[in-house]
Design a protein around this motif. Structure first.
Motif, PDB file in Angstrom:
ATOM      1  N   GLU A 263     -21.295  92.076  59.377  1.00 15.67           N
ATOM      2  CA  GLU A 263     -21.077  93.507  59.600  1.00 15.67           C
ATOM      3  C   GLU A 263     -21.058  94.277  58.282  1.00 15.67           C
ATOM      4  N   LYS A 264     -20.444  93.715  57.256  1.00 13.45           N
ATOM      5  CA  LYS A 264     -20.375  94.396  55.959  1.00 13.45           C
ATOM      6  C   LYS A 264     -21.761  94.559  55.346  1.00 13.45           C
ATOM      7  N   LEU A 265     -22.609  93.558  55.504  1.00 16.04           N
ATOM      8  CA  LEU A 265     -23.952  93.652  54.943  1.00 16.04           C
ATOM      9  C   LEU A 265     -24.762  94.747  55.626  1.00 16.04           C
ATOM     10  N   LEU A 266     -24.630  94.876  56.931  1.00 18.92           N
ATOM     11  CA  LEU A 266     -25.322  95.951  57.643  1.00 18.92           C
ATOM     12  C   LEU A 266     -24.804  97.321  57.225  1.00 18.92           C
ATOM     13  N   LEU A 267     -23.501  97.431  57.097  1.00 19.03           N
ATOM     14  CA  LEU A 267     -22.913  98.704  56.670  1.00 19.03           C
ATOM     15  C   LEU A 267     -23.352  99.068  55.260  1.00 19.03           C
ATOM     16  N   SER A 268     -23.473  98.071  54.411  1.00 17.16           N
ATOM     17  CA  SER A 268     -23.916  98.321  53.039  1.00 17.16           C
ATOM     18  C   SER A 268     -25.343  98.842  53.014  1.00 17.16           C
ATOM     19  N   LEU A 269     -26.216  98.267  53.843  1.00 22.08           N
ATOM     20  CA  LEU A 269     -27.605  98.710  53.888  1.00 22.08           C
ATOM     21  C   LEU A 269     -27.727 100.139  54.400  1.00 22.08           C
TER      22      LEU A 269
END
Length: 349
Positions: A263-269
């Motif tokens: 989830e954090k990686l998607l939010l970062s993108l």
């Protein structure tokens, strides 16, 4: 759907304006010619013009030498299919060539030259109308649609993983969702193919798109691995309830690490995480899968239910999911380093 209807309307209007004998042929050509992407539309127009010319030449030659008897029409169609197939043209182009043969070899009281020119012009108008509409009106935004669908599918999968690992999932509902998500993943692969086919005409843009293609491919791969984990838990739903609660807690704890990291990686993108908050990307915690496997083997060796070995594939799926997340994290770090303040929007789903 809208583009097809619009292109048909334009083709019929132009056919009526120029008083073609058969403006309906222009509409038929549109249906054969409309494509889901600009690049495919460009490829299609060249091939379909060639197929149309081949069909017209065969029809004209057949009419002047053999006439337009039904068996002669059938013979001309066979020749048209054979030639276009040998030239490796796609099925729609072959079909359009057949339509050209039938349209030109139809009986008429008109002068054949005028009749043939009118009908072949109608078909060319339909092909061009489809290309122009695809190019100018509502060009497909595959990048935005693709990321939006990846985000939706991943969110659904991760929510179901959380519910399933806590033995809260409803069996019929989860079974239906698994089928729906499978369809969504197939849509992701198809849309990625269309997006990858789209061409850029500036060198800098082409390089940037190449980076995005790599990121999108890894996003899809990681989503698929999370889906594999969900299916593994679904298959083991009742077995999980039979193992000690302490071990259940360990499974939930390790999986939550992976889900939170995803989830954090998607939010970062998407640009939802502050760039100064570096820990957000560094905290993809490593699940202690070897310890879980050791505990499973220890329970098996001490006389517990041998069926517990079925959890070993689950441990393998967790390791693969974690590996793909680590790879995604590295790609995103490189992408964001070279594309600062550039985020993917999801305004169109």
């Amino acid at each position: 759907m809208v583009k097809t209807g619009l292109a048909v309307a334009i083709a019929l209007y132009i056919g009526g304006m120029f008083e073609f004998l058969s403006p309906l042929l222009a509409a038929i050509a549109v249906v054969f010619s409309i494509q889901p992407s600009i690049y495919r539309s460009y490829q299609s127009i060249i091939e379909q013009i060639q197929g149309n010319i081949i069909g017209a030449m065969i029809a004209v030659a057949a009419v002047f030498t053999l006439g337009n008897d039904p068996f002669i029409v059938a013979f001309a169609i066979i020749i048209a299919i054979g030639i276009t197939s040998n030239m490796k043209m796609n099925e729609t182009t072959v079909s359009l060539a057949v339509v050209a043969v039938v349209a030109l070899m139809d009986s008429t009281d008109q002068t054949f030259a005028y009749f043939a020119a009118s009908r072949i012009s109608s078909m060319f108008v339909g092909i061009l109308a489809a290309f122009v509409v695809n190019l100018v009106f509502m060009p497909p935004k595959y990048e935005t649609r693709l990321f939006g669908k990846i985000e939706d599918s991943t969110s659904d999968i991760l929510q179901w993983i959380r519910v399933t690992t806590r033995n809260l999932s409803d069996e019929p509902a989860l079974k239906y969702e698994i089928i729906r998500i499978q369809d969504a993943i197939r849509w992701l692969d198809h849309t990625y193919l269309l997006y990858s086919e789209e061409r850029t005409y500036l060198r800098g843009k082409g390089f940037a798109k190449g980076r995005k293609l790599v990121v999108f491919r890894q996003l899809i791969t990681t989503t698929k691995k999370s889906f594999d984990v969900l299916k593994a838990f679904h298959r083991l739903d009742h077995k999980i309830e039979q193992i000690p609660e302490e071990f259940q807690d360990a499974l939930v704890y390790e999986l939550d690490k992976l889900v939170n990291a995803h989830e954090k990686l998607l939010l970062s993108l998407k640009g939802r995480i502050k760039q100064t908050h570096k820990q957000a990307l560094r905290s993809v915690e490593t699940p202690d899968i070897p310890l879980l496997v050791d505990r499973l083997m220890n329970e098996y060796e001490h006389g517990y239910d041998k069926d517990r070995l079925i959890f070993l594939p689950l441990a393998s799926q967790l390791m693969e999911y974690h590996y793909q997340l680590e790879k995604l994290k590295r790609l995103l770090k490189s992408y964001q380093k070279n594309n600062q303040n550039e985020y993917i929007q999801t305004g169109i789903k």
